[in-house]
Design an enzyme around this catalytic site. Structure first.
Site, short mmCIF file in Angstrom:
data_model
loop_
_atom_site.label_atom_id
_atom_site.label_comp_id
_atom_site.label_asym_id
_atom_site.label_seq_id
_atom_site.Cartn_x
_atom_site.Cartn_y
_atom_site.Cartn_z
CE LYS A 23 -4.16 -1.97 1.96
NZ LYS A 23 -5.16 -1.97 3.03
CE LYS A 25 8.41 -1.94 -1.17
NZ LYS A 25 9.03 -3.20 -1.58
CE LYS A 56 8.59 -3.62 22.61
NZ LYS A 56 8.73 -2.84 21.37
CD GLU A 142 6.57 0.86 16.33
OE1 GLU A 142 6.50 1.29 17.49
OE2 GLU A 142 7.56 0.26 15.88
CB ILE A 156 24.71 3.16 13.07
CG1 ILE A 156 25.09 2.88 11.62
CG2 ILE A 156 25.95 3.24 13.97
CD1 ILE A 156 25.79 3.96 10.93
P1 0O2 Z 1 13.16 -0.97 -5.53
O1 0O2 Z 1 12.28 0.09 -6.01
O2 0O2 Z 1 13.59 -1.93 -6.59
O3 0O2 Z 1 14.32 -0.46 -4.72
P2 0O2 Z 1 10.72 -6.56 -0.64
O4 0O2 Z 1 10.05 -7.68 0.09
O5 0O2 Z 1 11.96 -6.97 -1.41
O6 0O2 Z 1 9.76 -5.76 -1.48
P3 0O2 Z 1 11.94 -5.85 1.80
O7 0O2 Z 1 11.98 -7.30 2.08
O8 0O2 Z 1 11.36 -4.97 2.86
O9 0O2 Z 1 11.19 -5.56 0.46
O10 0O2 Z 1 13.38 -5.47 1.43
P4 0O2 Z 1 14.34 -4.45 2.12
O11 0O2 Z 1 15.72 -4.95 1.87
O12 0O2 Z 1 13.94 -4.25 3.52
O13 0O2 Z 1 14.18 -3.12 1.29
C1 0O2 Z 1 12.94 -2.63 0.84
C2 0O2 Z 1 13.16 -1.64 -0.26
O14 0O2 Z 1 13.86 -0.52 0.28
C3 0O2 Z 1 14.02 -2.22 -1.37
O15 0O2 Z 1 13.43 -1.76 -2.55
C4 0O2 Z 1 15.35 -1.56 -1.19
O16 0O2 Z 1 15.97 -1.32 -2.45
C5 0O2 Z 1 14.96 -0.25 -0.55
N1 0O2 Z 1 16.07 0.28 0.27
C6 0O2 Z 1 16.66 -0.29 1.32
N2 0O2 Z 1 17.62 0.50 1.81
C7 0O2 Z 1 17.63 1.61 1.04
C8 0O2 Z 1 18.39 2.81 1.05
O17 0O2 Z 1 19.25 3.03 1.90
N3 0O2 Z 1 18.09 3.74 0.10
C9 0O2 Z 1 17.12 3.54 -0.84
N4 0O2 Z 1 16.86 4.49 -1.74
N5 0O2 Z 1 16.38 2.40 -0.88
C10 0O2 Z 1 16.65 1.47 0.05
P5 0O2 Z 1 12.52 -2.73 -3.43
O18 0O2 Z 1 11.28 -3.03 -2.67
O19 0O2 Z 1 13.31 -3.93 -3.83
O20 0O2 Z 1 12.20 -1.81 -4.62
P1 0O2 Z 2 13.22 -3.61 16.72
O1 0O2 Z 2 14.42 -4.47 16.78
O2 0O2 Z 2 13.49 -2.26 16.18
O3 0O2 Z 2 12.09 -4.27 16.06
P2 0O2 Z 2 10.36 0.42 24.08
O4 0O2 Z 2 9.72 0.23 25.38
O5 0O2 Z 2 10.91 1.80 23.85
O6 0O2 Z 2 11.39 -0.64 23.74
P3 0O2 Z 2 7.75 0.54 22.86
O7 0O2 Z 2 7.20 1.12 24.09
O8 0O2 Z 2 7.07 -0.64 22.28
O9 0O2 Z 2 9.27 0.18 22.99
O10 0O2 Z 2 7.62 1.59 21.76
P4 0O2 Z 2 8.50 2.66 21.06
O11 0O2 Z 2 9.61 3.14 21.91
O12 0O2 Z 2 7.53 3.65 20.56
O13 0O2 Z 2 9.03 1.87 19.82
C1 0O2 Z 2 9.95 0.86 19.91
C2 0O2 Z 2 10.68 0.76 18.59
O14 0O2 Z 2 11.14 2.06 18.22
C3 0O2 Z 2 11.93 -0.06 18.75
O15 0O2 Z 2 11.64 -1.37 18.47
C4 0O2 Z 2 12.85 0.54 17.71
O16 0O2 Z 2 12.52 0.07 16.44
C5 0O2 Z 2 12.51 1.99 17.82
N1 0O2 Z 2 13.30 2.63 18.85
C6 0O2 Z 2 12.82 3.18 20.00
N2 0O2 Z 2 13.84 3.73 20.70
C7 0O2 Z 2 14.97 3.52 19.99
C8 0O2 Z 2 16.34 3.87 20.20
O17 0O2 Z 2 16.73 4.48 21.19
N3 0O2 Z 2 17.21 3.49 19.23
C9 0O2 Z 2 16.84 2.82 18.11
N4 0O2 Z 2 17.77 2.50 17.25
N5 0O2 Z 2 15.55 2.48 17.91
C10 0O2 Z 2 14.62 2.82 18.83
P5 0O2 Z 2 12.40 -2.54 19.25
O18 0O2 Z 2 11.41 -3.24 20.10
O19 0O2 Z 2 13.63 -2.03 19.87
O20 0O2 Z 2 12.72 -3.57 18.20
#
Ligand code: 0O2
Ligand code: 0O2
Length: 262
Positions: A23, A25, A56, A142, A156
């Protein structure tokens, strides 16, 4: 939840992630087609793996039987934007769908309220209807909306947090907070030149369309010219043929042969 059935439990979450990805995309594609500019840069999604779910639940003292009611991000999609302004456009797109194909439960603005770690993002918790073999089911999902800079930092920081668990060295924590500030400044700088960037990005396809159009027109004109010339040559041939003048026909043939590029 019965722990032995966790694979079965995750099926509707996988479906929700797949549908939501499609949706959002589609919105990107539609915007690109209509506007040449989309507030969505790219979309990713994942179903939380079972070990993270259990971790969690343990951290938050959630009994296994309440996992699906209390953990809201088993299904999660992430929408990346170029500019902070785009995040708010995406939020409005989601809000416009409230009570249509999803129900908004809560919004968490970690952009205005940066987390202590330095984390910034906009979270929308929704209830999403999944059509299962047993009928409709509403599950939590979410939606995280963030800029490319926010995503770079969070990706990172997430891997470092995962590596160190609770024992991240203070120096590293401080550095990450500094890096978060740098990401914030980067977003601000990019917003300041947003108009310029947008013009560059929308002019690019325009320019390449124009070059494409010009080349197509040259090709058409070329073909038309050849057709016109062919018609004139044929007319001349019939004219000479009627007179049966061999000398003139020979001359005509020599002219034709001279025109052929070898
Ligand atoms: P496009 O338009 O060919 O790039 P999928 O199940 O493959 O559809 P999934 O499993 O979520 O998607 O794959 P992923 O690796 O999480 O990435 C989803 C889409 O985000 C992919 O595009 C990646 O090319 C794109 N993507 C990931 N990281 C980056 C980034 O840093 N920059 C940009 N511009 N794109 C990023 P699709 O879906 O293959 O389509
Ligand atoms: P993952 O690996 O990303 O799936 P919390 O109690 O904060 O752990 P809560 O209350 O469910 O989580 O909700 P919140 O804080 O709104 O959302 C949690 C998600 O937000 C996290 O998922 C992360 O994806 C992102 N997030 C929240 N805080 C941080 C942070 O300090 N650093 C990074 N890198 N991401 C964050 P999870 O569960 O960590 O899992």
């Amino acid at each position: 939840m019965e722990i032995q059935n966790w694979k079965k439990m995750l099926i509707p979450y996988t479906q929700a992630v797949d549908e939501l990805k499609i949706k959002f995309k589609a919105i990107r594609k539609e915007c690109k087609t209509l506007d040449e500019y989309s507030p969505i840069e790219f979309v990713t999604g994942r179903v939380k793996n079972i070990s993270s779910i259990l971790e969690k639940a343990k951290k938050k003292n959630i009994p296994l039987s309440q996992i699906e009611d209390k953990i809201e991000d088993i299904a999660g999609i992430r929408i990346m934007c170029q500019f902070v302004e785009d995040i708010y456009r995406v939020i409005n797109i989601v809000r416009a769908r409230d009570n249509k194909d999803m129900i908004i439960i809560e919004e968490r603005n970690y952009i205005e309220n940066t987390k202590a770690s330095g984390y910034r993002s906009y979270h929308i918790i929704i209830k999403y209807p999944v059509q299962t073999a047993m009928g409709e089911r509403f599950i939590f999902a979410e939606i995280q909306i963030r800029t490319l800079a926010m995503n770079f930092w969070a990706t990172i920081e997430h891997s470092l947090r995962y590596k160190y668990r609770q024992n991240m060295p203070h120096e590293l924590q401080d550095r990450l907070i500094k890096a978060a500030q740098a990401a914030y400044l980067l977003d601000q700088e990019m917003s300041a030149i947003r108009d310029e960037v947008l013009r560059a990005q929308t002019n690019l396809p325009e320019e390449s369309h124009l070059v494409g159009d010009i080349l197509a027109n040259i090709q058409t004109l070329f073909k038309q010219q050849i057709t016109r010339e062919l018609q004139a040559t044929q007319d001349k041939f019939w004219q000479l043929w009627e007179t049966s003048n061999m000398e003139e026909l020979e001359l005509f043939n020599e002219e034709l042969a001279a025109k052929i590029i070898k």
